[in-house]
Enzyme design. Structure first.
Site, PDB file in Angstrom:
ATOM      1  CG  ASP A  69      -0.286  -0.394   2.507  1.00 27.96           C
ATOM      2  OD1 ASP A  69       0.953  -0.330   2.585  1.00 27.96           O
ATOM      3  OD2 ASP A  69      -0.995  -0.742   3.463  1.00 27.96           O
ATOM      4  CG  ASN A 137      -9.103  -0.641  11.698  1.00 28.41           C
ATOM      5  OD1 ASN A 137      -8.192  -1.340  11.286  1.00 28.41           O
ATOM      6  ND2 ASN A 137      -9.507   0.454  11.069  1.00 28.41           N
ATOM      7  CG  HIS A 139      -5.922  -1.579   8.580  1.00 23.42           C
ATOM      8  ND1 HIS A 139      -6.026  -0.263   8.958  1.00 23.42           N
ATOM      9  CD2 HIS A 139      -4.604  -1.858   8.651  1.00 23.42           C
ATOM     10  CE1 HIS A 139      -4.828   0.222   9.233  1.00 23.42           C
ATOM     11  NE2 HIS A 139      -3.949  -0.727   9.057  1.00 23.42           N
ATOM     12  CD  GLU A 144      -8.687   1.453   7.353  1.00 24.30           C
ATOM     13  OE1 GLU A 144      -8.714   0.562   8.218  1.00 24.30           O
ATOM     14  OE2 GLU A 144      -8.090   2.542   7.524  1.00 24.30           O
TER      15      GLU A 144
END
Ligand code: GLP
Length: 255
Positions: A69, A137, A139, A144
């Site tokens: 990413d 979270n 990811h 996400e």
């Protein structure tokens, strides 16, 4: 049914040595290996170890890398870009030819075209070993939590908790990017082997959910449960909730 394998180490340093040894094993068994690489604070110790292994004789000259990413808007020479990070922590210190290094351009004029360019690269390679970190979270890459996830490389709006967590790397004057480009779930799930690293107690709950919870797009790392060869490499703090729920490897971790 294969489960996610979990290895718990006393500390992040030992976990990084273990992970680097796996990377070395993959490269030695196939010098032209394709490695999927991650960023964030977690894999830094792994890259340091790989640099040490390289200095002590491991050649990575045949290796191809594909990073996960990049932040939208950051040029490769921006100190907070993942391109800069990868060169700083790994590529500048090992012998992987620049032509075998694949990184996303967050500053591409046409982001859709950039996603397609990257998907073409992904399609023409099979990732032998995918290194992952995990967001608080859940990811992976920058996939996400959402009600639906994307298979291919795409632009993503970062979750507030991700922006908050990553703001620690940016100075007060700098604006923290709110968008990123990330490879999709397909690239990750088609890797032959996946190594997810997580250190620190702030990851303990999400690690438990990813390993033991239901498979759900609201916790993208839980999708790894459907992959046949995934190992979570944890320090004791990140494994805390798993241990509380009675998870032990063959021998209980030392008190
Ligand atoms: C970042 C990256 C992820 C990384 C995660 C955890 O936002 N996009 O690939 O795994 O967040 O980062 P850290 O290792 O710093 O906790």
């Amino acid at each position: 049914m294969r489960k996610i394998q979990v290895r718990i180490f006393d500390n992040a340093e030992t976990a990084a040595v273990y992970s680097a040894a796996i990377v070395e094993q993959v490269i030695r068994s196939k010098p032209k290996s394709v490695l999927g690489l991650a960023t964030g604070s977690t894999p830094i110790a792994l890259y340091k170890q790989l640099v040490d292994f390289h200095r002590s004789g491991l050649s990575m000259a045949g290796v191809t890398t594909i990073n996960l990413d990049e932040y939208v808007g950051l040029a490769p020479d921006h100190p907070q870009s993942y391109s800069y990070y990868m060169h700083h922590h790994l590529f500048d210190h090992v012998d992987i030819p620049e032509s075998q290094i694949h990184l996303l351009r967050g500053d591409a004029e046409d982001l859709e075209q950039e996603c397609q360019r990257y998907d073409n690269i992904i399609r023409s390679h099979t990732i032998d070993l995918q290194i992952l970190g995990i967001g608080v979270n859940g990811h992976i890459g920058f996939n996400e939590p959402d009600s639906a996830l994307k298979a291919n490389t795409h632009v993503v709006q970062l979750a507030p908790e991700t922006i908050q967590a990553n703001s620690r790397f940016f100075t007060a004057e700098e604006t923290v990017p709110t968008q990123a480009i990330t490879v999709g779930l397909q690239a990750i799930l088609l890797a032959k082997q996946v190594l997810l690293l997580a250190f620190g107690k702030e990851k303990a709950k999400v690690i438990y959910e990813a390993v033991k919870g239901d498979v759900r797009t609201s916790l993208p790392a839980s999708l790894l449960q459907v992959h046949p060869n995934v190992t979570f490499v944890l320090d004791r703090a990140a494994a805390e909730v798993l241990i509380e729920h009675g998870f032990y490897t063959s021998t209980p971790p030392r008190a």
